[in-house]
Design an enzyme around this catalytic site. Structure first.
Site, mmCIF file in Angstrom:
data_model
loop_
_atom_site.group_PDB
_atom_site.id
_atom_site.type_symbol
_atom_site.label_atom_id
_atom_site.label_comp_id
_atom_site.label_asym_id
_atom_site.label_seq_id
_atom_site.Cartn_x
_atom_site.Cartn_y
_atom_site.Cartn_z
ATOM 1 N N GLU A 92 0.075 -1.225 0.080
ATOM 2 C CA GLU A 92 0.133 -0.087 0.355
ATOM 3 C C GLU A 92 0.594 1.429 0.184
ATOM 4 O OE1 GLU A 92 -3.238 -0.471 2.041
ATOM 5 O OE2 GLU A 92 -2.639 -1.726 3.301
ATOM 6 N N GLU A 112 -4.449 -8.987 3.462
ATOM 7 C CA GLU A 112 -5.255 -8.552 4.509
ATOM 8 C C GLU A 112 -6.541 -9.766 4.616
ATOM 9 O OE1 GLU A 112 -2.832 -5.275 3.916
ATOM 10 O OE2 GLU A 112 -3.594 -7.157 2.588
#
Length: 657
Positions: A92, A112
């Protein structure tokens, strides 16, 4: 300016790393004449992910979204130079940079969802802009890692280079940037509504109702069509909500348990044997699968079988299959046991018969030299008895692969009484090189995973006697989260496998034991499962799954009549699931008492990776520790009642503490 992320051993993106990056980026923004910033990781990795331990409570500022905001507000271009791993928050962060460059061996991903969360720092919004919604849905919902060359092809990376040239390539890229070029300002590629709809359908089916995946799908689909700031805020709120959920806690438990399972305190100073050549004895389906697994990981493999032609054919097949995947396998068929003499590891995978295996390990042991390791792939047999047939019992241990070895993640490492620390250390090293999740066990019938699965299957068979149908049991276990019901699994794997084991153990069976003869009658009628067109269910052309079969109903009815349970009221789906899982829990308690399993974490890793216990429940021990004790006791009482006088109750206090 070059900003080096240096937080050994894996550059996890904890609070200290975030604070350091924020300070460096703020300094960069205030430095006159600066051309740009390169973010690079020390120690051969970028950022391997967030510090998972932070997810259980409040996350201290600066949060990763705050660091990313600093990246995007920095007045000069910021380039991510990626080596090793860029996972989770690391990816990210890279997505927020103005450009990205990576080494050819770099590995990227957003895992995730596999931890019960969604990406929480823009992953669901920036990745679709980089690679499209279709690919972003698949990557995020699966948590699949992907290689740098793929990312380059998708347009996610500006360049792929060598490790030695990574920094210079990134600096050149900074100088070539015309200015800021954040992904946040770009639209998502137009892929067509039908393609996105298809991707959503596939991901939703695989999610099987798990909230993290479903929410991630929704966020990715909406990327680019709603205000970015609002979606980023919703993503972060969803991340914070899910990371505190029971499911996320269970998955974090497994995350740490899987990393600890393959370690042993007494091995910290042991240097394992260097393995380059591997022998596999037995060219049946399991032996061939094990040989392919080693060949795929660039080991030189010698395949030996008493049927020389079968060994030759399997070697040719393995070389061909791996060549189609771009792997040049060093795969050889050999005809005599002395040709294994230079192997540092030999795995026997012959028929599950003590006499046959004893002959094999004795003959192999005689030709091995030095610190070579001899492993048996037995599923049930006593390794200490096998060791008595060798001159070097210290080099023998169990490496119990699950079928098919090329796909199943669990590898049970069975430590015999005489197994040396070096032998054990070598086997654990091999497990990691093969990409397996190793669990250390001691000798015991069925070891860990098969022992629990046998209890599970046995109690599901009791449920057939006590009023349930195969379909009702299978659907109850699917609803609990198993990927398949026990009777569908039995049909797929073949009923004859368990039948042969029952026949082997029949002489020692307690005559008082409650015994369900239903699967025996099905086998004796030639109904062995999918391979014969019928087992518990009926199979045939045009049938997408097994169909209920009146013949099976009659077999069950006859058994109920003999056992005096004809007309029993079927239990509810919830009762079925809890009885079946409580049977697993009780067996887990026995495994800990007997010392076959070291601890509850190992049990959970074995159950999840060995026979599909639902990950989102954390494993049977985690599940038992997180439900009310009174409810667990209630269902353990039903387990005892179903089994009768031969039931052995595990020590629940030891299990739960």
């Amino acid at each position: 300016m070059v900003v080096i992320i240096d937080h050994a051993p894996v550059n996890a993106g904890g609070h200290g790393v975030r604070a350091g990056m924020a300070d460096a980026l703020q300094q960069a923004g205030q430095t006159p004449g600066l051309e740009g910033v390169v973010l690079v990781g020390a120690g051969g990795t970028f950022i391997s992910g967030s510090d998972v331990r932070e997810f259980t409570g409040a996350i201290a500022d600066p949060s990763l979204p705050q660091v990313i905001e600093t990246v995007e507000q920095c007045p000069v271009p910021v380039v991510a130079a990626i080596d090793g791993y860029a996972l989770g928050g690391g990816l990210e962060l890279a997505l927020a940079c103005d450009a990205r460059v990576a080494t050819s061996t770099a590995v990227l991903g957003l895992p995730e969802v596999t931890l019960g969360m969604v990406p929480g720092a823009g992953g669901t919004q920036r990745l679709p802009r980089a690679v499209g919604r279709v690919r972003a849905i698949e990557l995020i919902c699966s948590g699949r890692r992907f290689a740098a060359p793929d990312a380059l092809r998708w347009g996610f990376l500006a360049a792929v280079t060598s490790a030695s040239e990574l920094l210079s390539t990134a600096i050149d890229l900074v100088r070539a940037q015309p200015g800021k070029s954040s992904l946040a300002g770009l639209p998502c590629p137009d892929e067509g509504g039908a393609a996105v709809t298809a991707a959503v359908g596939t991901a939703a089916r695989r999610a099987r109702g798990r909230p993290a995946a479903l929410k991630a799908i929704d966020l990715v689909v909406r990327a680019g069509s709603e205000p970015l700031a609002e979606l980023l805020a919703e993503e972060r709120a969803t991340f914070n909500e899910l990371r505190l959920s029971e499911e996320a806690a269970a998955l974090r438990h497994l995350f740490f348990a899987e990393r600890a399972a393959g370690k042993a305190p007494d091995l910290s100073e042991i240097e394992p044997t260097l393995v380059r050549r591997v022998g596999v004895v037995g060219a049946g389906s399991m032996g061939a699968s094990i040989a392919e697994l080693f060949a795929r990981e660039s080991f030189e493999v010698m395949l030996l079988d008493s049927d020389h032609r079968r060994a030759e054919e399997q070697a040719v097949c393995i070389r061909r299959d791996l060549a189609e995947k771009g792997i040049e396998a060093q795969m050889h068929a050999v005809h005599r046991v002395h040709e294994l003499a230079e192997c540092e590891l030999v795995v026997e995978a012959v028929v599950e018969d003590m006499d046959v295996k004893a002959d094999v390990v004795a003959s192999v042991d005689r030709v091995l030299t030095g610190d070579a390791v001899l492993a048996t792939n037995t599923s049930y047999l006593d390794i200490d008895l096998l060791a008595q047939h060798t001159e070097h019992p210290d080099r023998l241990l169990g490496m119990h692969f699950f079928n098919p070895a090329t796909r199943m993640p669990l590898l049970e490492i069975i430590r015999g009484e005489a197994t040396s620390p070096m032998t054990l250390a070598t086997a654990l090293t091999m497990a990691r090189k093969l990409g397996k999740k190793p669990v250390i066990a001691r000798v015991g019938e069925g070891f860990i995973a098969n022992r629990m699965f046998s209890a599970y299957r046995r109690h599901c068979e009791y449920l057939l006697l006590d009023g349930a149908s195969p379909r009702l049991v299978d659907e109850a276990m699917l609803a609990f989260g198993f990927p398949m019901g026990p009777f569908a699994v039995a049909d797929l794997s073949g009923l004859d496998i368990a039948y042969a084991m029952r026949q082997r153990l029949s002489a020692g069976r307690d005559p008082r034991a409650r015994y369900v003869e239903i699967p025996d009658r099905l086998c004796e009628a030639g109904r062995l499962g999918v391979k014969t067109g019928a087992g518990y269910y009926r199979y045939g052309p045009g049938l997408s799954q097994g169909q209920d079969d009146p013949i099976t109903d009659k077999v069950i009815e006859s058994a109920r009549r003999r056992h005096g349970t004809l007309g029993a009221e079927p239990p509810s789906a919830d009762t079925i699931a809890w009885i079946a899982v409580a049977a697993i829990v009780n067996e887990a308690a026995l495994l800990l008492e007997e010392g076959v399993a070291r601890n509850g974490d190992d049990v959970d890793v074995a159950a999840v990776n060995g026979f599909g216990f639902p990950r989102h429940h954390g494993g049977p021990v985690w599940w038992a520790r997180n439900i009310p004790r009174t409810e667990l006791e209630q269902y353990l009482h039903l387990v005892a009642a179903a089994e009768g006088v031969t039931h052995e109750r595990g020590d629940l206090d030891k299990l739960l503490n």
